[in-house]
Design an enzyme around this catalytic site. Structure first.
Site, short mmCIF file in Angstrom:
data_model
loop_
_atom_site.label_atom_id
_atom_site.label_comp_id
_atom_site.label_asym_id
_atom_site.label_seq_id
_atom_site.Cartn_x
_atom_site.Cartn_y
_atom_site.Cartn_z
N ASP A 130 0.85 -1.19 0.00
CA ASP A 130 0.00 0.00 0.00
C ASP A 130 0.89 1.25 0.00
O ASP A 130 1.89 1.32 0.71
CB ASP A 130 -0.91 -0.01 1.24
CG ASP A 130 -2.03 0.99 1.14
OD1 ASP A 130 -3.20 0.58 1.07
OD2 ASP A 130 -1.75 2.22 1.15
N VAL B 210 -10.83 3.21 -3.51
CA VAL B 210 -10.47 2.67 -4.82
C VAL B 210 -11.49 1.59 -5.17
O VAL B 210 -11.64 0.61 -4.43
CB VAL B 210 -9.03 2.10 -4.82
CG1 VAL B 210 -8.71 1.49 -6.19
CG2 VAL B 210 -8.01 3.17 -4.46
N HIS C 109 -10.30 -5.00 -3.08
CA HIS C 109 -8.95 -5.31 -2.59
C HIS C 109 -9.02 -5.71 -1.13
O HIS C 109 -9.75 -5.12 -0.35
CB HIS C 109 -8.01 -4.11 -2.77
CG HIS C 109 -8.57 -2.81 -2.29
ND1 HIS C 109 -9.47 -2.07 -3.04
CD2 HIS C 109 -8.39 -2.13 -1.14
CE1 HIS C 109 -9.80 -0.97 -2.38
NE2 HIS C 109 -9.18 -0.99 -1.21
P1 DGP Z 1 -9.62 1.57 0.49
O1 DGP Z 1 -9.73 2.76 1.41
O2 DGP Z 1 -10.03 0.28 1.18
O3 DGP Z 1 -10.29 1.77 -0.84
O4 DGP Z 1 -8.05 1.41 0.23
C1 DGP Z 1 -7.39 1.92 -0.88
C2 DGP Z 1 -5.92 1.83 -0.59
O5 DGP Z 1 -5.22 1.96 -1.81
C3 DGP Z 1 -5.39 2.92 0.33
O6 DGP Z 1 -4.90 2.32 1.53
C4 DGP Z 1 -4.26 3.57 -0.44
C5 DGP Z 1 -3.99 2.60 -1.57
N1 DGP Z 1 -3.61 3.21 -2.82
C6 DGP Z 1 -4.28 4.18 -3.49
N2 DGP Z 1 -3.63 4.49 -4.63
C7 DGP Z 1 -2.54 3.66 -4.68
C8 DGP Z 1 -1.48 3.50 -5.63
O7 DGP Z 1 -1.41 4.14 -6.68
N3 DGP Z 1 -0.53 2.58 -5.32
C9 DGP Z 1 -0.57 1.82 -4.19
N4 DGP Z 1 0.42 0.95 -3.98
N5 DGP Z 1 -1.56 1.95 -3.27
C10 DGP Z 1 -2.53 2.85 -3.53
#
Ligand code: DGP
Length: 114
Positions: free
Chosen positions: A30, A96, A100
């Site tokens: 993350d 997102v 996930h």
């Molecule tokens: P949620 O709140 O459950 O939708 O979690 C989305 C997660 O995705 C949040 O903890 C941050 C992560 N995230 C968002 N954009 C990116 C990205 O571009 N790369 C990575 N590795 N993580 C991301």
């Protein structure tokens, strides 16, 4: 679907620190970690939320959990313990919209969650 950030990680359009991959699942760290180990485990097909899950996706969701088990063992957090979380829609904090599973470990977690 074209605005699906995680499909762009699957296709390597956007870089990520990938820790696990098989035919169905990808896992990467993350970008905003909430624990010493914070990995997102995603299906390689676009499913927006748990609400959009179909009966035929049940095995695929099981594969996300099996990947969590494999990563936890490999990263050395299985014995101490870890948390897996899947947020669904705004009230749960989903930001997102490609399902996930969060795998969090390396520290103690409170219950109930905030
Ligand atoms: P949620 O709140 O459950 O939708 O979690 C989305 C997660 O995705 C949040 O903890 C941050 C992560 N995230 C968002 N954009 C990116 C990205 O571009 N790369 C990575 N590795 N993580 C991301």
């Amino acid at each position: 679907m074209s605005d699906d950030l995680f499909l762009k990680i699957i296709s390597r359009e956007i870089p990520a620190d990938i820790v696990f991959e098989n035919d169905d699942v990808l896992a990467f760290r993350d970008v905003n970690p909430q624990a010493p180990l914070h990995v997102l485990i995603i299906p390689k097909i676009h499913i927006r939320t748990i609400n959009d899950m179909q009966q035929q996706d049940a095995e695929l969701f099981g594969k996300l959990f099996f990947a969590a088990r494999e990563i936890a063992l490999e990263q050395g957090i299985a014995k101490d313990g870890y948390r897996v979380v899947m947020n669904c829609n705004a009230a749960a904090g989903q930001t997102v919209f490609h399902v996930h599973l969060h795998l969090l470990g390396g520290r103690k977690f409170d219950w109930p969650p905030g």
